[in-house]
Design a protein around this motif. Structure first.
Motif, PDB file in Angstrom:
ATOM      1  N   GLY A  90       0.813  -1.207   0.000  1.00 16.36           N
ATOM      2  CA  GLY A  90       0.000   0.000   0.000  1.00 16.36           C
ATOM      3  C   GLY A  90       0.847   1.258   0.000  1.00 16.36           C
ATOM      4  N   ILE A  91       1.859   1.286   0.848  1.00 12.70           N
ATOM      5  CA  ILE A  91       2.749   2.450   0.887  1.00 12.70           C
ATOM      6  C   ILE A  91       3.560   2.542  -0.401  1.00 12.70           C
ATOM      7  CG2 ILE A  91       4.698   3.488   2.125  1.00 12.70           C
ATOM      8  CD1 ILE A  91       3.577   2.189   4.681  1.00 12.70           C
ATOM      9  N   TRP A  92       4.002   1.389  -0.900  1.00 15.49           N
ATOM     10  CA  TRP A  92       4.728   1.345  -2.183  1.00 15.49           C
ATOM     11  C   TRP A  92       3.858   1.914  -3.303  1.00 15.49           C
ATOM     12  CZ3 TRP A  92       3.933  -1.511  -6.759  1.00 15.49           C
ATOM     13  CH2 TRP A  92       5.042  -1.637  -7.604  1.00 15.49           C
ATOM     14  N   GLY A  93       2.575   1.498  -3.354  1.00 15.53           N
ATOM     15  CA  GLY A  93       1.657   2.025  -4.350  1.00 15.53           C
ATOM     16  C   GLY A  93       1.396   3.509  -4.157  1.00 15.53           C
ATOM     17  N   ALA A 106      -6.661   3.756  -5.466  1.00 15.73           N
ATOM     18  CA  ALA A 106      -5.777   3.323  -4.376  1.00 15.73           C
ATOM     19  C   ALA A 106      -5.891   1.831  -4.073  1.00 15.73           C
ATOM     20  CB  ALA A 106      -6.033   4.165  -3.128  1.00 15.73           C
ATOM     21  N   PRO A 107      -7.098   1.292  -3.818  1.00 15.87           N
ATOM     22  CA  PRO A 107      -7.162  -0.148  -3.510  1.00 15.87           C
ATOM     23  C   PRO A 107      -6.784  -1.032  -4.693  1.00 15.87           C
ATOM     24  CG  PRO A 107      -9.365   0.792  -3.686  1.00 15.87           C
ATOM     25  CD  PRO A 107      -8.404   1.936  -3.696  1.00 15.87           C
ATOM     26  N   VAL A 108      -6.946  -0.530  -5.922  1.00 12.37           N
ATOM     27  CA  VAL A 108      -6.611  -1.333  -7.097  1.00 12.37           C
ATOM     28  C   VAL A 108      -5.094  -1.438  -7.257  1.00 12.37           C
ATOM     29  CG1 VAL A 108      -6.943  -1.614  -9.581  1.00 12.37           C
ATOM     30  CG2 VAL A 108      -8.751  -0.598  -8.189  1.00 12.37           C
ATOM     31  N   MET A 109      -4.397  -0.321  -7.077  1.00  9.05           N
ATOM     32  CA  MET A 109      -2.934  -0.345  -7.160  1.00  9.05           C
ATOM     33  C   MET A 109      -2.350  -1.318  -6.142  1.00  9.05           C
ATOM     34  SD  MET A 109      -1.726   1.824  -9.504  1.00  9.05           S
ATOM     35  CE  MET A 109      -0.113   2.362  -8.940  1.00  9.05           C
ATOM     36  N   VAL A 110      -2.922  -1.316  -4.941  1.00  9.15           N
ATOM     37  CA  VAL A 110      -2.415  -2.184  -3.870  1.00  9.15           C
ATOM     38  C   VAL A 110      -2.867  -3.619  -4.074  1.00  9.15           C
ATOM     39  CG1 VAL A 110      -2.397  -2.599  -1.379  1.00  9.15           C
ATOM     40  CG2 VAL A 110      -2.418  -0.255  -2.254  1.00  9.15           C
ATOM     41  N   GLY A 111      -4.184  -3.801  -4.252  1.00  8.64           N
ATOM     42  CA  GLY A 111      -4.750  -5.145  -4.292  1.00  8.64           C
ATOM     43  C   GLY A 111      -4.314  -5.953  -5.492  1.00  8.64           C
ATOM     44  N   SER A 165      -3.994   4.579  -0.198  1.00  8.88           N
ATOM     45  CA  SER A 165      -3.204   3.364  -0.437  1.00  8.88           C
ATOM     46  C   SER A 165      -2.875   2.596   0.845  1.00  8.88           C
ATOM     47  CB  SER A 165      -1.926   3.719  -1.205  1.00  8.88           C
ATOM     48  OG  SER A 165      -2.233   4.169  -2.497  1.00  8.88           O
ATOM     49  N   PRO A 166      -2.330   3.236   1.887  1.00  7.07           N
ATOM     50  CA  PRO A 166      -2.090   2.482   3.130  1.00  7.07           C
ATOM     51  C   PRO A 166      -3.380   1.958   3.754  1.00  7.07           C
ATOM     52  CG  PRO A 166      -0.877   4.562   3.133  1.00  7.07           C
ATOM     53  CD  PRO A 166      -1.833   4.615   1.998  1.00  7.07           C
ATOM     54  N   LEU A 167      -4.459   2.768   3.701  1.00  7.97           N
ATOM     55  CA  LEU A 167      -5.738   2.306   4.243  1.00  7.97           C
ATOM     56  C   LEU A 167      -6.248   1.098   3.473  1.00  7.97           C
ATOM     57  CD1 LEU A 167      -7.564   5.712   4.882  1.00  7.97           C
ATOM     58  CD2 LEU A 167      -6.414   4.239   6.550  1.00  7.97           C
ATOM     59  N   ALA A 168      -6.050   1.131   2.146  1.00 10.37           N
ATOM     60  CA  ALA A 168      -6.450  -0.016   1.332  1.00 10.37           C
ATOM     61  C   ALA A 168      -5.662  -1.257   1.722  1.00 10.37           C
ATOM     62  CB  ALA A 168      -6.248   0.300  -0.146  1.00 10.37           C
ATOM     63  N   GLY A 169      -4.360  -1.075   2.024  1.00  7.94           N
ATOM     64  CA  GLY A 169      -3.539  -2.206   2.461  1.00  7.94           C
ATOM     65  C   GLY A 169      -4.074  -2.835   3.726  1.00  7.94           C
ATOM     66  N   VAL A 170      -4.488  -2.016   4.671  1.00  9.50           N
ATOM     67  CA  VAL A 170      -5.062  -2.520   5.926  1.00  9.50           C
ATOM     68  C   VAL A 170      -6.368  -3.268   5.652  1.00  9.50           C
ATOM     69  CG1 VAL A 170      -6.060  -1.847   8.148  1.00  9.50           C
ATOM     70  CG2 VAL A 170      -3.979  -0.734   7.327  1.00  9.50           C
ATOM     71  N   MET A 171      -7.210  -2.677   4.830  1.00  6.63           N
ATOM     72  CA  MET A 171      -8.508  -3.281   4.527  1.00  6.63           C
ATOM     73  C   MET A 171      -8.351  -4.607   3.800  1.00  6.63           C
ATOM     74  SD  MET A 171     -11.676  -1.570   2.442  1.00  6.63           S
ATOM     75  CE  MET A 171     -13.258  -2.433   2.285  1.00  6.63           C
ATOM     76  N   ILE A 172      -7.428  -4.655   2.840  1.00  8.44           N
ATOM     77  CA  ILE A 172      -7.213  -5.892   2.085  1.00  8.44           C
ATOM     78  C   ILE A 172      -6.685  -6.995   3.003  1.00  8.44           C
ATOM     79  CG2 ILE A 172      -5.781  -6.930   0.268  1.00  8.44           C
ATOM     80  CD1 ILE A 172      -6.053  -4.190  -1.201  1.00  8.44           C
ATOM     81  N   THR A 173      -5.838  -6.631   3.952  1.00  6.24           N
ATOM     82  CA  THR A 173      -5.337  -7.613   4.920  1.00  6.24           C
ATOM     83  C   THR A 173      -6.478  -8.210   5.732  1.00  6.24           C
ATOM     84  OG1 THR A 173      -3.206  -6.486   5.080  1.00  6.24           O
ATOM     85  CG2 THR A 173      -3.796  -7.958   6.888  1.00  6.24           C
ATOM     86  N   LYS A 174      -7.471  -7.391   6.075  1.00  6.20           N
ATOM     87  CA  LYS A 174      -8.570  -7.849   6.935  1.00  6.20           C
ATOM     88  C   LYS A 174      -9.633  -8.634   6.172  1.00  6.20           C
ATOM     89  CE  LYS A 174      -8.192  -4.268  10.493  1.00  6.20           C
ATOM     90  NZ  LYS A 174      -8.883  -3.146  11.201  1.00  6.20           N
ATOM     91  N   VAL A 175     -10.028  -8.155   4.990  1.00  8.87           N
ATOM     92  CA  VAL A 175     -11.166  -8.768   4.301  1.00  8.87           C
ATOM     93  C   VAL A 175     -10.785  -9.439   2.994  1.00  8.87           C
ATOM     94  CG1 VAL A 175     -12.693  -7.050   5.325  1.00  8.87           C
ATOM     95  CG2 VAL A 175     -11.827  -6.678   3.021  1.00  8.87           C
ATOM     96  N   GLY A 176      -9.508  -9.364   2.590  1.00  9.54           N
ATOM     97  CA  GLY A 176      -9.104  -9.916   1.311  1.00  9.54           C
ATOM     98  C   GLY A 176      -9.254  -8.884   0.205  1.00  9.54           C
ATOM     99  N   PRO A 177      -8.727  -9.172  -0.989  1.00  9.12           N
ATOM    100  CA  PRO A 177      -8.684  -8.151  -2.042  1.00  9.12           C
ATOM    101  C   PRO A 177      -9.960  -8.008  -2.862  1.00  9.12           C
ATOM    102  CG  PRO A 177      -7.550 -10.120  -2.766  1.00  9.12           C
ATOM    103  CD  PRO A 177      -7.975 -10.375  -1.347  1.00  9.12           C
ATOM    104  N   ARG A 178     -10.831  -9.013  -2.858  1.00  7.33           N
ATOM    105  CA  ARG A 178     -11.937  -9.040  -3.820  1.00  7.33           C
ATOM    106  C   ARG A 178     -12.866  -7.823  -3.703  1.00  7.33           C
ATOM    107  NH1 ARG A 178     -14.537 -14.678  -3.877  1.00  7.33           N
ATOM    108  NH2 ARG A 178     -12.514 -15.124  -4.821  1.00  7.33           N
ATOM    109  N   ILE A 179     -13.395  -7.574  -2.509  1.00 12.15           N
ATOM    110  CA  ILE A 179     -14.341  -6.467  -2.317  1.00 12.15           C
ATOM    111  C   ILE A 179     -13.661  -5.109  -2.501  1.00 12.15           C
ATOM    112  CG2 ILE A 179     -15.930  -5.371  -0.702  1.00 12.15           C
ATOM    113  CD1 ILE A 179     -16.853  -8.068  -1.893  1.00 12.15           C
ATOM    114  N   PRO A 180     -12.472  -4.871  -1.902  1.00 15.37           N
ATOM    115  CA  PRO A 180     -11.811  -3.578  -2.152  1.00 15.37           C
ATOM    116  C   PRO A 180     -11.502  -3.335  -3.630  1.00 15.37           C
ATOM    117  CG  PRO A 180     -10.855  -4.641  -0.231  1.00 15.37           C
ATOM    118  CD  PRO A 180     -11.761  -5.647  -0.864  1.00 15.37           C
ATOM    119  N   LEU A 181     -11.090  -4.387  -4.354  1.00 13.09           N
ATOM    120  CA  LEU A 181     -10.785  -4.215  -5.778  1.00 13.09           C
ATOM    121  C   LEU A 181     -12.039  -3.885  -6.576  1.00 13.09           C
ATOM    122  CD1 LEU A 181      -8.206  -7.080  -6.451  1.00 13.09           C
ATOM    123  CD2 LEU A 181      -7.793  -4.637  -6.638  1.00 13.09           C
TER     124      LEU A 181
END
Length: 539
Positions: free
Chosen positions: A162-165, A395-400, A341-357
């Motif tokens: 997320g931070i990288w993105g 943001a969530p797409v770049m990370v996820g 982007s960092p928030l997306a990283g946290v969210m993807i860790t918790k719920v997986g990438p499908r919904i955020p993407l």
């Protein structure tokens, strides 16, 4: 997949085995995950910045070096062509020789090429060194992802990506702002010279902090024919996309390169099933989530880069903003990517990438639809709303998508996976600019003559109509010198209204692409091999 033991080329005393929570730092800061992230972010920032910062410098370069418009276009095209063609091969080099060494070589070469451009006194040298920038940039981008994958424990990898993105997104969007300031107050050479101290900093940090991680079953040989076939196929594809606006989409030369690209990819696929250590094991694409992640990255880049391409013309040529002001108006997009982007990283860790993407691409589609409603007199508040929504969606797409591609690949192929991710983005960006550019050109060509006649302007000759269409496609009013003020005002209104109609249609197409990407996002899932880098041991 079980974790693989890696070989630490930095020395036996530089690292300790990781604890239960993942990789731990060695002596001093060597191998520390978060300092590794800072180090690779500094290097990646140079490459991302140079993708957009140069666009602001191009007019000054053309004036200083006496370059033609076609030569100026190659300042950008040469960079992206070299980058796109060599990314996957560069990722393989990292897997073979170690991502630390590959990253450092990439940074040194990129900074040196940047300095050489600043010292160049001809447009030919500028273009040549832009090719070297692209080649060395290709070395460090996949290596950065490989280092993050091997260094971070699985539960923190998404935050790191997320931070990288965020760094990539902020650098890409911030390029026009920084470029405008440097060109306006220093010189066009400073746009390139700035990479030299940044590169020195990245090398110093890398030599001090980065730890080499190499999977036990990393590739030991090179698939030279595979490299040649893939590079040739990628070159033909990107070359066709670059030249299609000039040659025409129906031209035999355009389709010749497209067919050559298809043939090259087909030959590459056949060869990869026969070679002992293929460049890209085709079994990678048996992973539906990984394949979906690659497709998603292409679609995202089409919508984002293709749609945003016209926004800069809209701000500068329709609204009459300076490059710096135009960059500042894009700050809502940059800001939302930095925050999201960092928030997306946290969210993807918790719920997986499908919904955020899926949600991210839905917001992107909505933002592109909103941008299709922009008019010649749209205020900054409305523009900022759509730009912010676009950044929030991206943001969530770049990370996820990055996590899906890299996390679903084996650790020993993390460099190749990183190269796939970056290549997908570069091809998508080129495809978006070319296809949406064709949509814009077609709409302008079909509307301009009618709008011109309705305004009561004198008819244009075919040659004048062609020249006027080219100008209107970038939002410029084709007002000849000495034209009376009343006529000039009419021409300007017609040009801007016609440009808006073209941009609106291109934005709607981008929104449709983003909507398709929502469906693709539902095929993704958390990386099946994400744990491979979490418990990496060092010898």
């Amino acid at each position: 997949m079980t974790s693989q033991t890696t070989i630490d080329k930095a020395g036996p005393g530089d690292a300790t085995p990781p604890g239960a929570s993942g990789t731990t730092p060695g002596k001093g800061l060597r191998g520390h995950p978060w300092f590794t992230l800072v180090t690779v972010a500094v290097g990646v920032m140079m490459v991302a910045l140079d993708g957009t910062i140069v666009a602001i410098a191009n007019p000054a370069i053309a004036k200083d070096l006496g370059a033609t418009f076609a030569e100026v276009q190659w300042i950008t095209n040469a960079y992206f062509l070299a980058l796109a063609v060599s990314l996957i091969t560069a990722g393989k080099l990292g897997d073979r020789f170690g991502h630390r060494q590959t990253f450092l070589i990439g940074v040194v070469g990129f900074a040196a090429a940047s300095g050489a451009i600043g010292l160049s006194d001809s447009i030919a040298l500028v273009i040549i060194f832009r090719v070297f920038q692209g080649l060395f940039g290709a070395l460090l981008m996949p290596a950065a992802l490989g280092l993050l994958r091997a260094t971070f424990p699985a539960e923190k990898l998404n935050m790191a990506i997320g931070i990288w993105g965020m760094v990539i997104g902020a650098s890409t969007a911030g390029g026009p702002i920084l470029g405008g300031v440097l060109v306006e107050h220093v010189s066009w050479q400073s746009v390139f010279f700035i990479n030299v101290p940044v590169g020195v900093l990245a090398v110093a940090l890398g030599a001090w902090i980065l730890l080499d991680h190499r999977a036990k079953n990393a590739p030991r040989s090179f698939d030279l024919l595979g490299i040649a076939l893939l590079s040739g196929a990628m070159f033909c594809l990107v070359w066709a996309l670059i030249k299609a606006p000039e040659w025409g989409w129906g031209a035999g030369s355009t389709w010749g390169f497209v067919f050559a690209s298809v043939a090259g990819f087909a030959a590459f696929a056949v060869w990869e099933t026969k070679v002992k250590e293929p460049l890209i094991p085709l079994a990678l694409f048996r992973s539906v989530p990984l394949s979906a992640g690659v497709v998603l990255m292409v679609l995202m880049a089409i919508a984002f880069m293709g749609g945003l391409f016209f926004v800069t013309f809209y701000l500068q040529n329709v609204h009459g903003m300076s490059p710096v002001d135009a960059g500042l108006h894009l700050l809502p997009l940059t800001g939302m990517m930095i925050v999201g982007s960092p928030l997306a990283g946290v969210m993807i860790t918790k719920v997986g990438p499908r919904i955020p993407l899926a949600g991210g691409m839905a917001f992107t589609a909505l933002a592109m639809y909103g941008m299709s409603t922009l008019e010649t007199d749209t205020g900054s508040g409305v523009m900022s709303l759509w730009f912010a929504l676009l950044g929030f969606g991206l943001a969530p797409v770049m990370v996820g998508a990055t996590e899906v591609i890299v996390g679903n690949a084996p650790l020993e192929l993390s460099g190749v996976a990183g190269g796939l991710q970056q290549a997908a983005m570069q091809v998508g960006g080129s495809l978006g600019t070319a296809v949406l550019g064709a949509v814009m050109a077609s709409k302008v060509d079909s509307d301009l003559e009618g709008n011109w006649a309705k305004a009561g302007l004198p008819p244009l000759t075919p040659e004048q109509a062609g020249q006027a269409s080219e100008a209107v496609q970038v939002g410029v009013a084709p007002v000849a010198e000495g034209t009376p003020a009343a006529i000039a005002a009419k021409i300007t209104d017609v040009a801007h209204d016609t440009f808006i109609s073209g941009m609106s249609l291109a934005s709607l197409v981008a929104a449709g692409v983003a909507a398709v990407a929502v469906l693709v996002a539902f095929l993704t899932k958390r990386g099946a091999n994400a744990e491979a880098g979490a418990g990496v041991g060092h010898i």
